[in-house]
Design a protein around this motif. Structure first.
Motif, PDB file in Angstrom:
ATOM      1  N   TYR A   1      -6.677  -1.508  -1.691  1.00 11.68           N
ATOM      2  CA  TYR A   1      -6.142  -0.700  -2.781  1.00 11.68           C
ATOM      3  C   TYR A   1      -7.103   0.443  -3.106  1.00 11.68           C
ATOM      4  O   TYR A   1      -6.682   1.574  -3.320  1.00 11.68           O
ATOM      5  CB  TYR A   1      -5.915  -1.567  -4.024  1.00 11.68           C
ATOM      6  CG  TYR A   1      -4.529  -2.136  -4.118  1.00 11.68           C
ATOM      7  CD1 TYR A   1      -4.001  -2.923  -3.115  1.00 11.68           C
ATOM      8  CD2 TYR A   1      -3.744  -1.901  -5.235  1.00 11.68           C
ATOM      9  CE1 TYR A   1      -2.731  -3.450  -3.202  1.00 11.68           C
ATOM     10  CE2 TYR A   1      -2.474  -2.420  -5.333  1.00 11.68           C
ATOM     11  CZ  TYR A   1      -1.971  -3.193  -4.317  1.00 11.68           C
ATOM     12  OH  TYR A   1      -0.709  -3.706  -4.416  1.00 11.68           O
TER      13      TYR A   1
ATOM     14  N   LEU B   1       0.831  -1.204   0.000  1.00  9.34           N
ATOM     15  CA  LEU B   1       0.000   0.000   0.000  1.00  9.34           C
ATOM     16  C   LEU B   1       0.868   1.258   0.000  1.00  9.34           C
ATOM     17  O   LEU B   1       0.515   2.259  -0.626  1.00  9.34           O
ATOM     18  CB  LEU B   1      -0.948   0.003   1.199  1.00  9.34           C
ATOM     19  CG  LEU B   1      -2.002  -1.101   1.217  1.00  9.34           C
ATOM     20  CD1 LEU B   1      -2.831  -1.012   2.481  1.00  9.34           C
ATOM     21  CD2 LEU B   1      -2.876  -1.069  -0.021  1.00  9.34           C
TER      22      LEU B   1
ATOM     23  N   ALA C   1       0.502   4.168  -2.751  1.00 14.81           N
ATOM     24  CA  ALA C   1       0.261   5.575  -2.387  1.00 14.81           C
ATOM     25  C   ALA C   1       1.384   6.465  -2.926  1.00 14.81           C
ATOM     26  O   ALA C   1       1.124   7.569  -3.419  1.00 14.81           O
ATOM     27  CB  ALA C   1       0.142   5.720  -0.871  1.00 14.81           C
TER      28      ALA C   1
ATOM     29  N   THR D   1      -6.841   3.101  -0.553  1.00 14.35           N
ATOM     30  CA  THR D   1      -5.581   3.825  -0.697  1.00 14.35           C
ATOM     31  C   THR D   1      -5.644   4.797  -1.872  1.00 14.35           C
ATOM     32  O   THR D   1      -5.199   5.948  -1.761  1.00 14.35           O
ATOM     33  CB  THR D   1      -4.410   2.845  -0.865  1.00 14.35           C
ATOM     34  OG1 THR D   1      -4.386   1.954   0.254  1.00 14.35           O
ATOM     35  CG2 THR D   1      -3.086   3.579  -0.976  1.00 14.35           C
TER      36      THR D   1
ATOM     37  N   ARG E   1      -7.916   7.715  -0.871  1.00 12.42           N
ATOM     38  CA  ARG E   1      -7.239   8.594   0.096  1.00 12.42           C
ATOM     39  C   ARG E   1      -6.138   9.394  -0.601  1.00 12.42           C
ATOM     40  O   ARG E   1      -5.909  10.559  -0.276  1.00 12.42           O
ATOM     41  CB  ARG E   1      -6.682   7.748   1.250  1.00 12.42           C
ATOM     42  CG  ARG E   1      -6.054   8.535   2.353  1.00 12.42           C
ATOM     43  CD  ARG E   1      -7.085   9.426   3.067  1.00 12.42           C
ATOM     44  NE  ARG E   1      -6.401  10.275   4.018  1.00 12.42           N
ATOM     45  CZ  ARG E   1      -5.952  11.505   3.738  1.00 12.42           C
ATOM     46  NH1 ARG E   1      -6.151  12.034   2.558  1.00 12.42           N
ATOM     47  NH2 ARG E   1      -5.325  12.206   4.644  1.00 12.42           N
ATOM     48  N   SER E   2      -5.454   8.771  -1.567  1.00 10.37           N
ATOM     49  CA  SER E   2      -4.419   9.477  -2.335  1.00 10.37           C
ATOM     50  C   SER E   2      -5.041  10.607  -3.159  1.00 10.37           C
ATOM     51  O   SER E   2      -4.492  11.707  -3.221  1.00 10.37           O
ATOM     52  CB  SER E   2      -3.679   8.505  -3.262  1.00 10.37           C
ATOM     53  OG  SER E   2      -2.985   7.539  -2.506  1.00 10.37           O
TER      54      SER E   2
ATOM     55  N   VAL F   1      -5.310   4.657   6.075  1.00  2.00           N
ATOM     56  CA  VAL F   1      -6.058   3.567   5.438  1.00  2.00           C
ATOM     57  C   VAL F   1      -6.043   2.312   6.304  1.00  2.00           C
ATOM     58  O   VAL F   1      -7.085   1.687   6.527  1.00  2.00           O
ATOM     59  CB  VAL F   1      -5.491   3.261   4.030  1.00  2.00           C
ATOM     60  CG1 VAL F   1      -6.017   1.936   3.489  1.00  2.00           C
ATOM     61  CG2 VAL F   1      -5.814   4.396   3.070  1.00  2.00           C
TER      62      VAL F   1
ATOM     63  N   VAL G   1      -1.152   5.676   4.094  1.00  2.00           N
ATOM     64  CA  VAL G   1      -1.236   4.248   4.412  1.00  2.00           C
ATOM     65  C   VAL G   1      -1.605   4.050   5.879  1.00  2.00           C
ATOM     66  O   VAL G   1      -2.418   3.174   6.212  1.00  2.00           O
ATOM     67  CB  VAL G   1       0.073   3.521   4.050  1.00  2.00           C
ATOM     68  CG1 VAL G   1       0.086   2.102   4.590  1.00  2.00           C
ATOM     69  CG2 VAL G   1       0.254   3.521   2.541  1.00  2.00           C
TER      70      VAL G   1
END
Length: 171
Positions: free
Chosen positions: A58, A15, A19, A61, A64-65, A36, A33
């Protein structure tokens, strides 16, 4: 606490690499990460099982990215550091990495996000077009199109930079 450590050990490194390909900043990737993994651990019981747990992580992640990339903090930060380490490699491994590999990695990270992500998922993580489509909420055909266009852009950039390696065609 042991369960949390196991959870982090099983999923943290891959992860982090994912990211990092989005945010291109090691500290930000680590923060993403961490966020997450904590949320996934807390909400483990509510996982519906509509996909694999890995795909679920995934997707979290990636989302969130994207949130980070849209954030005020990111937009107001001048990114001036060169990529020193790629995908969490140690300093010793980074020093040993050949210049062609470094140039290729930097060129991939310089691509627009929609091309970069399919290239990373295909070549670095060995995902199929169907798996990538699930992760990115698009069709496998769109994934293959982005991959072909991304490879072409990458070839042009590398040719301009005098790179003499080859880029494998893989669908």
């Amino acid at each position: 606490m042991k369960q949390l450590e196991k959870f982090i050990h099983e999923h943290g490194e891959e992860l982090l690499r994912l990211a990092y390909t989005y945010v291109k900043n090691k500290q930000a990737a680590e923060d993403i990460v961490q966020d997450v993994l904590l949320k996934a651990f807390e909400k483990q019981a509510s996982f519906r099982g509509e996909s694999t747990y890995r795909t679920y992580l995934y997707r979290m992640t990636i989302n969130r990215s994207y949130d980070y990339l849209r954030s005020w903090h990111y937009k107001n930060t001048i990114v001036s550091k060169k990529i020193q380490r790629l995908f969490g490699r140690s300093a010793e491994e980074d020093v040993l990495m050949q210049s062609e590999n470094r140039q290729l990695a930097q060129s991939v990270l310089a691509l627009p996000l929609k091309f970069r992500e399919v290239i990373v998922f295909t070549y670095y993580l060995d995902y199929s077009s169907e798996e990538i489509g699930t992760l990115l909420n698009c069709s496998p055909t769109t994934v293959r199109t982005r991959l072909a266009r991304g490879r072409e852009k990458l070839k042009l950039v590398l040719k301009e930079d005098g790179f003499d390696g080859t880029i494998e065609n893989r669908n």
